[in-house]
Design a protein around this motif. Structure first.
Motif, short mmCIF file in Angstrom:
data_model
loop_
_atom_site.label_atom_id
_atom_site.label_comp_id
_atom_site.label_asym_id
_atom_site.label_seq_id
_atom_site.Cartn_x
_atom_site.Cartn_y
_atom_site.Cartn_z
N ARG A 85 0.83 -1.19 0.00
CA ARG A 85 0.00 0.00 0.00
C ARG A 85 0.87 1.25 0.00
NH1 ARG A 85 -4.40 -1.94 4.60
NH2 ARG A 85 -5.53 -3.41 3.26
N ASN A 86 0.49 2.20 -0.85
CA ASN A 86 1.21 3.47 -0.99
C ASN A 86 2.61 3.32 -1.56
OD1 ASN A 86 -1.00 4.91 0.22
ND2 ASN A 86 -0.26 4.23 2.23
N LYS A 87 2.92 2.15 -2.11
CA LYS A 87 4.21 1.92 -2.74
C LYS A 87 4.00 1.72 -4.25
CE LYS A 87 6.31 -0.35 1.28
NZ LYS A 87 6.98 -1.60 1.76
N PRO A 88 4.93 2.18 -5.07
CA PRO A 88 4.76 2.03 -6.52
C PRO A 88 4.89 0.58 -6.97
CG PRO A 88 6.90 2.96 -6.03
CD PRO A 88 6.16 2.91 -4.73
N LYS A 89 4.00 0.19 -7.87
CA LYS A 89 3.98 -1.17 -8.42
C LYS A 89 4.01 -1.06 -9.94
CE LYS A 89 0.42 -1.24 -5.74
NZ LYS A 89 0.74 -0.45 -4.53
N ILE A 90 5.06 -1.62 -10.55
CA ILE A 90 5.30 -1.50 -11.99
C ILE A 90 5.03 -2.84 -12.66
CG2 ILE A 90 7.04 -1.06 -13.77
CD1 ILE A 90 8.46 0.76 -11.73
N LEU A 135 -8.67 -3.14 -16.79
CA LEU A 135 -7.92 -3.61 -15.64
C LEU A 135 -8.52 -3.03 -14.37
CD1 LEU A 135 -4.36 -3.10 -17.12
CD2 LEU A 135 -5.51 -5.26 -16.74
N PRO A 136 -8.42 -3.76 -13.27
CA PRO A 136 -8.99 -3.26 -12.02
C PRO A 136 -8.28 -1.99 -11.57
CG PRO A 136 -7.58 -5.17 -11.61
CD PRO A 136 -7.75 -5.04 -13.09
N THR A 137 -9.01 -1.13 -10.89
CA THR A 137 -8.44 0.12 -10.42
C THR A 137 -7.59 -0.16 -9.19
OG1 THR A 137 -10.34 1.36 -11.21
CG2 THR A 137 -8.95 2.42 -9.55
N CYS A 138 -6.34 0.23 -9.25
CA CYS A 138 -5.42 0.07 -8.14
C CYS A 138 -4.66 1.38 -7.98
CB CYS A 138 -4.43 -1.06 -8.39
SG CYS A 138 -5.15 -2.68 -8.62
N SER A 139 -4.36 1.74 -6.76
CA SER A 139 -3.57 2.95 -6.56
C SER A 139 -2.09 2.63 -6.65
CB SER A 139 -3.88 3.55 -5.19
OG SER A 139 -3.53 2.65 -4.15
N ASP A 140 -1.33 3.62 -7.08
CA ASP A 140 0.13 3.53 -7.14
C ASP A 140 0.61 2.44 -8.10
OD1 ASP A 140 0.51 5.45 -4.79
OD2 ASP A 140 -0.60 3.83 -3.83
N GLU A 167 1.77 1.67 -25.01
CA GLU A 167 0.97 2.56 -24.16
C GLU A 167 1.23 2.21 -22.71
OE1 GLU A 167 -3.24 2.36 -24.14
OE2 GLU A 167 -3.34 0.20 -23.76
N PHE A 168 0.90 3.15 -21.82
CA PHE A 168 0.96 2.83 -20.40
C PHE A 168 -0.22 3.47 -19.68
CE2 PHE A 168 3.45 6.73 -20.72
CZ PHE A 168 3.08 7.46 -19.60
N ARG A 169 -0.62 2.82 -18.60
CA ARG A 169 -1.70 3.31 -17.75
C ARG A 169 -1.13 3.53 -16.35
NH1 ARG A 169 -6.26 -1.20 -19.45
NH2 ARG A 169 -6.06 -0.95 -21.72
N SER A 170 -1.51 4.62 -15.72
CA SER A 170 -0.88 4.97 -14.45
C SER A 170 -1.90 5.47 -13.44
CB SER A 170 0.20 6.03 -14.67
OG SER A 170 0.72 6.49 -13.43
#
Length: 440
Positions: free
Chosen positions: A292-297, A343-348, A417-420
């Motif tokens: 949580r609150n950490k970037p996931k690539i 894709l499911p909505t996820c933060s970060d 493309e990328f989604r962020s």
């Protein structure tokens, strides 16, 4: 008899030493030190005190150099234990590189030894042997230069360090990225498929895997490799990775998936299908609270075409400035219903795709996929002072411009493309490390 046995032992130790010297620069740049250092301590090759001295070096490069300088002095077991440590720490590409180089040296020495009849001839052969090793090194470097002149980051990658000044200027608007290791990475590479499926193998994918491993090692990520897995094994590997305890200490997670694809699916080696969004969901806030609150690539290399124009496999050839070698035959025999669920909505989270929806991705059979080539080049060059979204935008622009230069049908032009859902700047800050109290 005793003298011959001693000579044999000396020669083997010398071969190990020459192998390490011949690959010293690549090892210094690519070696991920932490896990293998503890492995060498456990195997009594070095002591805890020596390990601490190595870890106290200021930069990653200098720590690697310190270890590489020490190994040849640690006795006849050191080389084999070092190779074993590379494999135990998921750095098999470096182990394979060393063993391949050693085999070349042994073959060269054995060919020269057949001509030895007297002590004088032996001395002369040793000189020829040394000259042949020097020539081998030169020829290898020349081949790498010729191969790199046209296409891809084949050979040696080098990631420049961020300056302290840049870090101080940007740290307050960015994700924390100072842990060592920086984070964890999973590379799933499916390059071979069961022969009865009639699915073409993904030639060049091993090059992608090698280049990504080198890049992530230099960015200080610990890496887990999963190769040629079935669809079920792919899902299990990703889920297991998302549950690892070490993710609590990671500042960032990277998941890279390399396979044939169609729409929102990737294929396992058995021809089974895996939904990309299902894999990503393992890391959302509900399923993976450690991140949580950490970037996931997430980086996805695979076709995303939905419609099947015909049952004939189309062959795409590279045009300048990419290599003239033949690209993969794009497999259109994989039939799957069109599925456009988001894709499911996820933060970060940031997800990079090698192609737009409904389009194919191009891969060179020698130098790897266009997307991974561009990605590795741009990150290695700009990680020191650009955030990840900026670098992905550069990748998109680079491949778009290169596609327009290709003398091929417009249907095969590649645009990623990328989604962020990132909430801050994502800098890798190569070379910047700190204890937990370093950043407020």
């Amino acid at each position: 008899m005793t003298r011959n046995m001693n000579d044999c032992k000396w020669k083997m130790k010398e071969i190990h030493k020459r192998t390490l010297i011949g690959n010293r620069l690549e090892l210094a740049r690519s070696l991920c030190l932490e896990e293998i250092l503890q492995f060498l301590v456990a195997k009594a090759i070095i002591s805890d005190e020596v390990a601490e001295r190595i870890e106290s070096k200021r930069t990653r490069f200098s720590r690697n150099v310190a270890l590489l300088s020490l190994i040849p002095t640690r006795g006849p077991r050191a080389y084999e234990v070092f190779i074993q440590g590379l494999r135990e720490s998921q750095q098999c590409n470096l182990a394979d590189m060393l063993e391949s180089y050693k085999s070349q040296l042994i073959n060269t020495f054995q060919a020269a030894s057949k001509k030895c009849k007297t002590d004088l001839e032996i001395q002369h052969t040793e000189l020829q042997y040394q000259q042949s090793i020097n020539n081998y090194n030169v020829n290898t470097d020349l081949k790498l230069v010729e191969k790199d002149a046209h296409d891809g980051p084949i050979g040696r990658l080098f990631v420049e360090n961020t300056t302290i000044e840049f870090y101080q200027q940007t740290k307050h608007e960015s994700y924390k990225m100072t842990s060592r290791p920086r984070g964890s990475a999973l590379i799933v590479c499916v390059s071979r498929f069961k022969s009865e499926l009639g699915i073409s193998d993904r030639l060049g994918s091993d090059t992608d895997r090698k280049n990504l491993t080198s890049l992530l090692n230099q960015l200080e990520f610990s890496i887990v490799h999963v190769d040629n897995c079935t669809a079920d094994e792919m899902q299990s590997a990703v889920k297991e990775f998302s549950k690892k305890d070490k993710l609590h200490d990671a500042d960032c997670v990277v998941v890279i998936l390399l396979s044939h694809g169609k729409g929102n699916f990737l294929y396992g080696s058995d021809g089974g299908k895996v939904r990309v969004d299902t894999l990503v969901q393992n890391f959302d806030n509900a399923h993976c609270p450690a991140l949580r609150n950490k970037p996931k690539i997430f980086l996805i290399q695979g076709c995303r075409d939905d419609e099947i124009a015909s049952n004939i496999a189309h062959v795409v050839t590279d045009g300048p400035p990419l290599s003239q070698d033949c690209c993969e035959a794009i497999d259109h025999s994989l039939s799957e219903a069109n599925d456009r669920r988001r894709l499911p909505t996820c933060s970060d989270v940031v997800i990079g795709f090698s192609a737009l929806p409904g389009r194919t991705a191009t891969r060179n059979t020698v130098h790897g996929s266009w997307y991974i080539q561009a990605l590795v080049k741009i990150i290695s060059k700009h990680a020191k002072d650009k955030d990840f979204a900026e670098m992905l935008t550069l990748v998109n622009g680079f491949l778009r411009s290169k596609s327009l230069e290709q003398e091929v049908q417009s249907d095969w032009h590649e645009t990623p493309e990328f989604r962020s859902s990132l909430c801050k700047k994502l800098y890798f800050y190569p070379g910047i490390f700190a204890k937990s109290s370093f950043r407020e």
